[in-house]
Write an enzyme that holds these catalytic residues in place. Structure first.
Site, short mmCIF file in Angstrom:
data_model
loop_
_atom_site.label_atom_id
_atom_site.label_comp_id
_atom_site.label_asym_id
_atom_site.label_seq_id
_atom_site.Cartn_x
_atom_site.Cartn_y
_atom_site.Cartn_z
N ASP A 166 -22.74 -78.00 -72.46
CA ASP A 166 -21.74 -77.74 -71.44
C ASP A 166 -20.34 -77.72 -72.05
OD1 ASP A 166 -21.40 -77.75 -68.36
OD2 ASP A 166 -19.96 -79.27 -69.01
N GLU B 1 -22.42 -73.07 -73.77
CA GLU B 1 -21.91 -72.63 -72.47
C GLU B 1 -20.40 -72.47 -72.58
OE1 GLU B 1 -20.32 -73.32 -68.26
OE2 GLU B 1 -20.11 -74.73 -69.92
#
Lengths: 658, 658
Positions: free
Chosen positions: A382, A411
C-alpha cells in the site's frame, strides 16, 4: 591517468543490452525465460572477433558460456535461459581472434591465387601460440593442425585443414589472456516465479464474504468462496489488511469522521491493543484458520496475496513500545497523517527519519518474514511512495534474497518517475494509469510506452479497471458494455491484471457523490453483502476470458504488443504473439459502449508473422466463428449490445496453433 | 549488503541530463556556452525539496552553486555557463527541506483557519536546528525569525515572517549534512574553443599551390593563397600530410603501382631517410617557412590544420629505429598494409599489439606535441578507426589536458557505432555520411538522428560535399546547380563543414573511371595546377554564404534544426534558431539540379518561435528580397538555373534581428 594496463587489448565492448540504467538496476524475467542479449563489439581495423555471452546465478563460481554471433553493424547476439528464481548475472567477453582472422584471409588469398608459403608459416605460428595455452584433446587437435599446415603438400589440402571450422573454433578458444576483455561489472537479471509475469488478480474484502447479510465474514467464508473465484479463472486472491482495526478516531461508513459503536472502521487503520501487522482481526478467525485458507486456496490454484500497509492506528502496539518511530508534536501528541489542510487522524505514519531507523527497518521487514512463514508469497504494498525508496530497495532486496519466490505489487498511482523508480528498485509488478486511459489514442500511446520503451525490461504493469479506491467516472453509468470493455482491455493488453470484486462482476457503479471516484457505501468503511447469483453477473464471461488467457501463450508477454490501424477512432486493434509456440492473437475492441462501430482494419503482417499476400484463418475465440482472410484490409463491425470485442487467433496453414 | 549508511536520507536523484552513457563520456560544449541541466529528483511523500546545481573546472576545489527549479513531473532545471576550455564537472545535490515544507503547509493551514500555536513551535524548532548549523549573518537572520515566530502576536504577522522567502532561503541552506544527497560521480563536460563548434574548412594540397604549372608548390605559395581562402570566408585551412614521401613502392599517377622517377607519390606514404612525422617535405620548405605560414594564416583569420596519418612508408626512420613497432613476417620482411587479397605495399601499418606499445604510444603523442609547439592546434586524423580506440582515448585525453585549445577531426567514414565511439572517446569533430545522403528523406532522417538524439551531446558532424578520396557520383555530371546545392546543404545544415578545393569551387568532376569515387588525375598521386580565375568558379558565392554564416548565430548550433513539411519531394525546408539573439533562419533547397521545383511549405511556427497567426517578414539573404508572411502555408518555386535555395531570415515585428 586514463592509461590502460595493457594497451595491446584492442577490442571494444561498447554496449550490452538489455540493461536498465546501464546496469544499475536488474532487468526482470521469470523462470524458464530466454534472455536475448545484444552486444555492440568491434575493434580497430578488419580483424575478426570472438564474442561470448557469460551467465550464472549470482554467487556461483562457474559461468555458463554461449557463443554470440554477428547480426550486422557490430551487433552481436546471444541467448541464455534462466531457470532458478533469484538474481542472475550476465556479461559479454570478447577478443581479437588472430587465427580466425588469418584463416578468413587465407581463403581470400587462396582464391586470388597468391603465394601461400609464408602464410602457412604465420598460421602455424598462431596455432603454436594457442597450443601452448591449451591442454588435453584441444592441444592434440591444435598439434595435428600444425603438423598438416607445416607439412609439404598441396595448397588446397593445407587450406582446407587450416580453415576447418572445428580447428578454427579450438584455436579461437585460447587467446592470449591479457588481450581478452570482459564487460564489467556484469549486468543483473532478477528471475521471478512465472506468476510474476502472468497473473489474474481478484481482490475481495474477507469481512464481506459472509453468506448472510449483517454477519462479519470470516476466513472460513473466504474458503467457501474459493471455488467461485477459481471458476472465474483467477490466479491470485488478494485480501485487504486482515489485522485488528484501531478504534481511536475510527472512520464510519462513507468515510464519516465519527464512527458509531457498531462501525467496523477501515482495515487500513491497522492495530489495536491485541496486535498490529502480525496479528489477525479476531472476527476473521485465527492464525490456524488463515493458514488453512492459504492451503485451500493453493488447492484451487490460487495464491493468497496480503496487503502490506506500513502505517498504524493510534492504538497500534508500536505507538507504546516504539514512540520514537513516530513524530512527536511539541504538545506531546503523536503526529497523525495529513496533507495540509487535510487531516487523517485515524492514521499515524512512521517517521522514517527517526534516529532508530535501523530497528524500524528490521521490524518492518520482519512483517514480510512473518507472513511468508504462514505460506504467503504475494504482497500488495500500500502506498509505497510514501515510504523511503531506499527502505524498499533494502527490504525487498533482503526478502527476495532469502525468498526469491516472493512477489511485490506496488500500489502507487503517482508521478511517472516515482512509479518507474519503485519498479527499478525491486517491486515485481506495478499499478498503472490504465485505470484512467479510455481514449484510443491515449491507450495506444501509454501501451507503446510500456511495451516498446526500456520500461518493458523492468516495469511489469498490472491493469485494474477498478479498485476499492477507484470507481472511474466511465463506470458510473453501470453500462454492461463499458464494464466488459474495460475488463477485456485489462485482461488482453496486460499479462497481469486484476479486478476488485464482487463490485466489478456485479456492475456496482454508484459513486459516493457525482464525480467522485469513491464507491457509495464503500467496503473500505463498512461490511457489505453481495448476491453473487445475480443474473447480470459478468462472472461466466470473466471465466471464459481467463481460460482463453491460459490457453494462449501470446497473452503472457507485453513486448510483442503491436497496434494495427483502424479507420475508426472507437475501434482499437492490437496483436500479440508468442515466438516459441507461434501463437498469434489479434484483438479488436469497440471503445464505444453506446453504439455499434464499424471500420476497416489494416493488417500489420509483420506483427502477425505473415508472409506478404499469405491467406490465413482466424478464429474468434470469444464466439468460435472462423474466417479465412487474405486481404490487407478487413471490414469489422462490433455491437456493444452483443460482445464488444473480437479475440482472433491467427491460424496459418500448416502451422500448429497453441 | 545493499544497506545505506544513513537510512534517514530520503531524497532520490534519479537521473541527471545531459549525459552521455550515464556519465562515462563527457558532453561537449564550447567556451561561453550555457549548459542547461535537468535532474529528476523526488522524495517519498509530499515534502518539499531544495535542489542545487554544482559545477567547476576539473581540479578546482570550489563548486559554483546555482539553484534548480521544478518544471513539472519531478524535473528540476538549472543552468551554468562554461568559460575556460578544458574538462569541467557538474552534479546535482538535493535534500528534503523541512523548513520549506513546514512554511508551505503553514500557509495552507492559516488559509483553512486552523489553530497554529503548535505549528509555530514546530517551525521555531526547525529554525533553531538551522541556526545551530549556520554562522554569521545567516545565523542572525535565523535567530531574528525564531524570535518573531515564538513571540506572542497576531497569527498573520507570524505567518508572514515565517514564510518570508528570504528567511525560507536561509533556513533551506542549512540542512542536516548527513541527509543531503549528491549525485556521484559528477558528470563531465569538455569545453572546446569556439572554433570546435562552428567552423568552415578548406582543404588544399600545398604542393599544388604553385602559380606556375609544373613547379612543386611551397609553403610560400600557400601563403600567397591565404587571401583567396580568407576571402571565401573559411576558418580552417587544412593541409594533407606535409612530410617527406617514401620512395619504396611509391605510387604513380592515378594510383599506378609503378612510379616514374619524377612522380611525387602519395603524401600519406610518410617518411624517408630525411625524416618522418615531425619532418617537412624538403620541396615544401623549411620549418621556419611553415611557422611563418601558420602566423600569416592566423593574420587572415585562418587556423592551419595538419593531417595526422599514423602509418609509415617503408623508408620511414621508425622502420630502422623501431622494427618492433611493426609486424614481421616469417621471411624477415615487414608486414605491409593489406585487406586480403588487396595489398598496399607502400604503407607499413604500426603493430599496436607490440610488447613495446608504451613507447609507441608516447612517440605518437609526441607528434602532436611537436606540431602544437609549431603553433598548430587543429588536427585532422586520418583513418583513426584502424588504430586502437584506447590509444586515441589516452592520446587525445593527454594532449587536451595540456592543450585544451586543440581540435581533433576524426576522418572515419565507417560503421556507425565505431564513429560514435570515436566521438565519445575524445574526437572533437567527425566526418559523416552526409557525403552520400542525397534524397530528401535520407537527409531528414540522418539530420534528425544527428540533431535530436543523444548524439547531439557528443558528435559534432563536419559535412564535406567532396574530399580527395570522395567524388560522389552525384557530382560526376559537373552540374553547377548540383555543386551549389551540395555546398549549401553542408554549409547551412551543419555548424561545421568543409570543401576540398580548388577542385570543388572549380567544379572538377571527372572520375578516374565511370562509377568510381576517385578523381581522375587525383592530387593524391600527382601535382596539379589550378586556374583560380576561371569565370565559373564558385568562390564568390562560397564567400557570400560564409559571410552569412558568420553574421547569423542560428547557423552555429545543430540542436535547433527542424524540418518543415513541403509537398514536393525535391524541396527540403528546415529552420535553425539561436535562442539568445532570437536569430531565426528558414532555408529551402531545391534538390533537383535539372528542373525548377515548386510546392507548398507548411510552417512549423513553434520551431520559428512565432505566435499562432502572427504576421512576420522574411528576407532572402541570398538575394536580398523581403516578403511579409502570415499564412500557415507558403508557395515556393526554385529554379536550378538561378540560385537553387532560399536562406530566409525571419524578422518578427519589434524583435531585433541579429
Amino acid at each position: 591517468m586514463n592509461e590502460p594496463r595493457d594497451g595491446r587489448r584492442r577490442v571494444v565492448i561498447d554496449r550490452v543490452l538489455p540493461s536498465v540504467e546501464g546496469g544499475a538496476a536488474p532487468i526482470k524475467r521469470v523462470a524458464g525465460d530466454r534472455v536475448d542479449v545484444e552486444a555492440h563489439v568491434f575493434t580497430d581495423g578488419h580483424d575478426g572477433l570472438t564474442v561470448r555471452l557469460l551467465s550464472r546465478p549470482l554467487g556461483e563460481d562457474e559461468w555458463a558460456v554461449t557463443p554470440m554471433t554477428l547480426r550486422w553493424n557490430d551487433e552481436w547476439l546471444g541467448t541464455f535461459t534462466v531457470q532458478k528464481p533469484g538474481l542472475h548475472e550476465y556479461t559479454v567477453e570478447a577478443w581479437v581472434d588472430h587465427y580466425l582472422t588469418w584463416a578468413r584471409d587465407l581463403e581470400k588469398r587462396a582464391e586470388a591465387g597468391q603465394e601461400l608459403d609464408i602464410e602457412f608459416a604465420i598460421g602455424a605460428g598462431l596455432l603454436k601460440d594457442a597450443a601452448r595455452r591449451a591442454s588435453g584433446s584441444d592441444r592434440e587437435a591444435l598439434r595435428a593442425g600444425i603438423k598438416t599446415i607445416e607439412a609439404p603438400g598441396s595448397d588446397s589440402g593445407r587450406v582446407a585443414v587450416a580453415t576447418d571450422p572445428d580447428l578454427v573454433a579450438v584455436a579461437s578458444a585460447y587467446p592470449e589472456r591479457s588481450l581478452r576483455l570482459r564487460h564489467e561489472p556484469p549486468l543483473t537479471v532478477i528471475v521471478d516465479p512465472p506468476l510474476a509475469g502472468f497473473s489474474a488478480w481478484y481482490e475481495m474484502f474477507p469481512r464481506s464474504a459472509s453468506t448472510e447479510p449483517g454477519r462479519h465474514g470470516t476466513f472460513r467464508d473466504v474458503e467457501a468462496r474459493l471455488p467461485y473465484v477459481a471458476e472465474m479463472g483467477f490466479d491470485v486472491l488478494y485480501l485487504p489488511p486482515i489485522h485488528p482495526v484501531g478504534s481511536t478516531k475510527r472512520k464510519g461508513p462513507n468515510n464519516r469522521t465519527v464512527a458509531m459503536p457498531d462501525d467496523t472502521g477501515s482495515p487500513w487503520a491497522i492495530g489495536d491493543a491485541s496486535g498490529g501487522h502480525k496479528a489477525i482481526h479476531p472476527l476473521l478467525g485465527t492464525l490456524a484458520d488463515f493458514r488453512r485458507l492459504v492451503a485451500a486456496a493453493r488447492d484451487h490454484g490460487l495464491a493468497i496475496a496480503l496487503d502490506i500497509a506500513f502505517q498504524c492506528s493510534p492504538d497500534h502496539p508500536y505507538v507504546k513500545t516504539h514512540p520514537d518511530w513516530f513524530k512527536m508534536r511539541p504538545d506531546g501528541s503523536v503526529q497523525y497523517a495529513e496533507n495540509p489542510p487535510k487531516r487523517y487522524e485515524d492514521i499515524y505514519p512512521f517517521n522514517f527519519e527517526t534516529a532508530d531507523w535501523r530497528a524500524l527497518w528490521d521490524e518492518l521487514k520482519s512483517v514480510f518474514d512473518y507472513w511468508i512463514a504462514q505460506g504467503v508469497t504475494v504482497f500488495r504494498v500500500d502506498n509505497p511512495h510514501t515510504k523511503p525508496f531506499r527502505f524498499w530497495e533494502w527490504c525487498i532486496g533482503e526478502v527476495k534474497r532469502e525468498h526469491p519466490e516472493t512477489i511485490f505489487l506496488a500500489e502507487a498511482f503517482t508521478r511517472p518517475k516515482i512509479m518507474s523508480r519503485l519498479a527499478r528498485l525491486g517491486f515485481t509488478q506495478s499499478y498503472t494509469y490504465f485505470t484512467w486511459r479510455t481514449e484510443k489514442s491515449e491507450l495506444e500511446e501509454y501501451l507503446e510506452e510500456l511495451s516498446q520503451s526500456e520500461m518493458v525490461e523492468f516495469f511489469r504493469p498490472n491493469f485494474w479497471p477498478n479498485t476499492p479506491d477507484i470507481l472511474t467516472e466511465q463506470l458510473h453509468t453501470g453500462s454492461r458494455p463499458t464494464f466488459l470493455t474495460r475488463f477485456l482491455l485489462a485482461a488482453t493488453l496486460s499479462p497481469n491484471y486484476g479486478i476488485y470484486g464482487p463490485p466489478f462482476e456485479l456492475l456496482e457503479h454508484i459513486p459516493r457523490e457525482p464525480g467522485s471516484e469513491e464507491y457509495r457505501d464503500s467496503e473500505k468503511y463498512e461490511i457489505r453483502y453481495w448476491d453473487l447469483d445475480r443474473p447480470e453477473s459478468l462472472a461466466p464471461f470473466i471465466g471464459h476470458v481467463n481460460r482463453l488467457r491460459r490457453a494462449n501463450p501470446a497473452f503472457s508477454n507485453l513486448h510483442s504488443l503491436r497496434f494495427h490501424p483502424v479507420d475508426n477512432e472507437q475501434l482499437l486493434a492490437y496483436s500479440k504473439r508468442d515466438e516459441e509456440s507461434g501463437n498469434t492473437l489479434l484483438i479488436v475492441v469497440n471503445l464505444d459502449a453506446a453504439n455499434p462501430q464499424a471500420g476497416w482494419l489494416t493488417l500489420d503482417r509483420e506483427a502477425l508473422a505473415l508472409e506478404p499476400g499469405e491467406r490465413f484463418d482466424v478464429e474468434d475465440l470469444l464466439v468460435g466463428t472462423r474466417y479465412t482472410w487474405g486481404d490487407e484490409r478487413q471490414y469489422l463491425r462490433l455491437d456493444p449490445d452483443s460482445i464488444p470485442a473480437h479475440i482472433f487467433r491467427v491460424d496459418r496453414e500448416g502451422v500448429a496453433h497453441a
